[in-house]
Write an enzyme that holds these catalytic residues in place. Structure first.
Site, PDB file in Angstrom:
ATOM      1  N   CYS A  57       0.527  -1.156  -0.113  1.00 34.90           N
ATOM      2  CA  CYS A  57      -0.090  -0.009  -0.084  1.00 34.90           C
ATOM      3  C   CYS A  57       0.759   1.438  -0.405  1.00 34.90           C
ATOM      4  CB  CYS A  57      -0.862  -0.039   1.014  1.00 34.90           C
ATOM      5  SG  CYS A  57      -2.161   1.817   1.328  1.00 34.90           S
ATOM      6  N   CYS A  60      -0.227   3.172   3.818  1.00 37.60           N
ATOM      7  CA  CYS A  60       0.371   2.561   4.371  1.00 37.60           C
ATOM      8  C   CYS A  60       1.441   1.690   4.933  1.00 37.60           C
ATOM      9  CB  CYS A  60      -0.553   1.774   5.675  1.00 37.60           C
ATOM     10  SG  CYS A  60      -1.778   0.257   5.197  1.00 37.60           S
ATOM     11  N   CYS A 106      -7.803  -0.737   1.236  1.00 40.45           N
ATOM     12  CA  CYS A 106      -6.738  -1.468   1.419  1.00 40.45           C
ATOM     13  C   CYS A 106      -7.159  -1.456   3.626  1.00 40.45           C
ATOM     14  CB  CYS A 106      -5.585  -0.345   2.225  1.00 40.45           C
ATOM     15  SG  CYS A 106      -4.446  -0.625   3.711  1.00 40.45           S
ATOM     16  N   CYS A 109      -5.154   1.269   6.140  1.00 46.67           N
ATOM     17  CA  CYS A 109      -5.687   2.871   6.498  1.00 46.67           C
ATOM     18  C   CYS A 109      -6.930   3.335   5.896  1.00 46.67           C
ATOM     19  CB  CYS A 109      -4.908   3.251   5.711  1.00 46.67           C
ATOM     20  SG  CYS A 109      -4.035   3.015   3.770  1.00 46.67           S
ATOM     21  N   CYS A 129      -8.792  -4.529 -10.284  1.00 48.53           N
ATOM     22  CA  CYS A 129      -8.374  -3.722 -10.742  1.00 48.53           C
ATOM     23  C   CYS A 129      -7.907  -2.386 -10.370  1.00 48.53           C
ATOM     24  CB  CYS A 129      -9.563  -3.159 -12.024  1.00 48.53           C
ATOM     25  SG  CYS A 129      -8.665  -2.074 -13.429  1.00 48.53           S
TER      26      CYS A 129
HETATM   27 ZN   LIG Z   1      -3.066   1.073   3.545  1.00 48.61          ZN
END
Ligand SMILES: [Zn+2]
Length: 140
Positions: A57, A60, A106, A109, A129
């Site tokens: 990510c 984070c 995510c 976060c 995607c």
């Molecule tokens: Zn994240």
């Protein structure tokens, strides 16, 4: 102090204000992750990447997708058949822009990653995607 309200989920969440996010993310990352933007097809860093890598990510650092689930979807966005760990991402129905899609965020976060469609290849039949701006490649 541990968060006693919901020790199984809330304690693992990362929450920051928009100003804090703006200070750590690039303008493109902020627009996608925090404002649910979408980068233009074939413009991101990773749609055509074939490296052996883990995609983290960009907000984070959570491990989101592994390169062995990445495939060429022809869409112009990085596409994966599955997340690195089922708990790494969360999904929610998104009815914006006059379409019904499933948004992928995510789990740590809450950052917007992209959408998941059911027209992917085996073994899952799913196509995650994902915007390049939401992820960061970490070579294996
Ligand atoms: Zn994240």
């Amino acid at each position: 102090m541990l968060n006693r309200k919901d020790p199984t989920h809330m304690a693992d969440k990362l929450t920051k204000s928009d100003d804090e996010w703006r200070a750590t993310l690039s303008p493109d990352q902020f627009r996608v992750l925090r404002q649910k933007g979408t980068e233009r097809a074939f413009t991101g860093a990773y749609w055509n990447a074939h490296d052996e890598a883990m995609y983290m990510c960009a907000g984070c650092g959570a491990k989101l997708f592994a390169s062995d689930t990445k495939f060429d979807s022809g869409s112009g966005w990085p596409s994966f058949t599955a997340p690195a760990d089922a708990a790494a991402v969360e999904t929610e129905t998104d009815t914006s822009h006059g379409m019904t899609r499933v948004e992928v965020t995510c789990a740590k976060c809450g950052g917007h990653l992209g959408h998941v469609f059911d027209d992917g290849p085996d073994p899952t039949g799913l196509r995650y995607c994902i915007n390049s701006a939401s992820i960061k490649l970490e070579p294996k």
